[in-house]
Design an enzyme around this catalytic site. Structure first.
Site, PDB file in Angstrom:
ATOM      1  N   ASP A 238     -35.036 -21.100  51.479  1.00  0.00           N
ATOM      2  CA  ASP A 238     -35.339 -20.963  50.051  1.00  0.00           C
ATOM      3  C   ASP A 238     -34.994 -19.545  49.591  1.00  0.00           C
ATOM      4  O   ASP A 238     -35.053 -18.586  50.369  1.00  0.00           O
ATOM      5  CB  ASP A 238     -36.823 -21.217  49.801  1.00  0.00           C
ATOM      6  CG  ASP A 238     -37.232 -22.651  50.086  1.00  0.00           C
ATOM      7  OD1 ASP A 238     -36.349 -23.531  50.128  1.00  0.00           O
ATOM      8  OD2 ASP A 238     -38.445 -22.879  50.298  1.00  0.00           O
ATOM      9  N   ARG A 239     -34.669 -19.411  48.318  1.00  0.00           N
ATOM     10  CA  ARG A 239     -34.255 -18.119  47.785  1.00  0.00           C
ATOM     11  C   ARG A 239     -35.275 -16.997  48.040  1.00  0.00           C
ATOM     12  O   ARG A 239     -34.879 -15.888  48.408  1.00  0.00           O
ATOM     13  CB  ARG A 239     -33.952 -18.255  46.288  1.00  0.00           C
ATOM     14  CG  ARG A 239     -33.441 -16.969  45.666  1.00  0.00           C
ATOM     15  CD  ARG A 239     -32.758 -17.222  44.342  1.00  0.00           C
ATOM     16  NE  ARG A 239     -32.262 -15.964  43.791  1.00  0.00           N
ATOM     17  CZ  ARG A 239     -31.267 -15.864  42.919  1.00  0.00           C
ATOM     18  NH1 ARG A 239     -30.656 -16.951  42.491  1.00  0.00           N
ATOM     19  NH2 ARG A 239     -30.881 -14.695  42.471  1.00  0.00           N
TER      20      ARG A 239
END
Length: 230
Positions: free
Chosen positions: A58-59
């Site tokens: 995930d970012r």
């Protein structure tokens, strides 16, 4: 040149078959609607070839991301992930932590129209059974450090299961943390990947140094973890 220097410092291991890099929190692994530079884009530029993305983060998460340089290696590495033969170790700083070891057990599903996952009952449409081994390593007055070794890689699994157990990750307001981090990161780090080399089959361990952060440094100073994993 700026991008080349930026990505060179992030490379953990590079050979003819794969590249492993330490993704900073806040950078997308691959192109997204924001148009921000992605790790894949920068590595393609650095390696002067189109790489094959093997795993995703995930970012707001930091840590090891693996890229294959050849189609054959991509197929072999991806198969190891599919067969659950890759050992993944994450470190997380959470609120309301505990001590000892446990296995979190939940049924989750993706919320329609969103990347967020929610608790559900077995048999519901889209339900996925998740088990997450957790080792609680240390505590401070406000936070706890744990190591997680998931065998599966469902979207938001670690973030959601820790939150559902009452210990949301620091900064992860999407899953119940008290407040967000200033840089919008969360304190979840993909620390190690252990897999078989796609050609030689030798055991390969890649470790990503921890982010430069006051809270990670606190546990480092306590001798619980080594910041540079030396």
């Amino acid at each position: 040149m700026k991008h080349k220097e930026q990505i060179r410092s992030r490379i953990l291991e590079i050979n003819h078959q794969f590249i492993a890099a330490n993704k900073p929190a806040g950078m997308p692994v691959q192109a997204d609607p924001t148009g921000d530079h992605s790790l894949l884009e920068l590595l393609n530029e650095y390696a002067r070839q189109e790489l094959f993305l093997i795993n995703r983060l995930d970012r707001p998460v930091s840590g090891v991301v693996l890229f294959a340089r050849k189609q054959s290696s991509a197929s072999r590495l991806s198969q190891q992930f599919a067969d659950r033969k890759v050992t993944k170790r994450y470190l997380a700083v959470t609120e309301n932590g505990r001590s000892g070891e446990e296995v979190l057990d939940h049924w989750i599903k993706k919320l329609p129209g969103s990347a967020k996952v929610v608790l559900c009952e077995p048999g519901e449409k889209g339900a996925q059974h998740c088990e997450l081994p957790v080792t609680w390593l240390a505590k401070t007055d406000r936070y706890s450090l744990c190591m997680l070794t998931p065998s599966t890689g469902f979207s938001h699994q670690i973030r959601a299961q820790l939150a559902f157990s009452g210990a949301p990750i620091k900064g992860d307001v999407k899953y119940g943390a008290r407040r967000k981090n200033k840089d919008r990161s969360i304190h979840l780090h993909a620390w190690q990947l252990e897999f078989a080399h796609p050609v030689t089959r030798e055991k390969t361990l890649v470790t990503a140094p921890l982010p430069d952060d006051v809270l990670w440094d606190l546990f480092y100073e306590k001798g619980i973890i080594e910041k540079n994993n030396e």
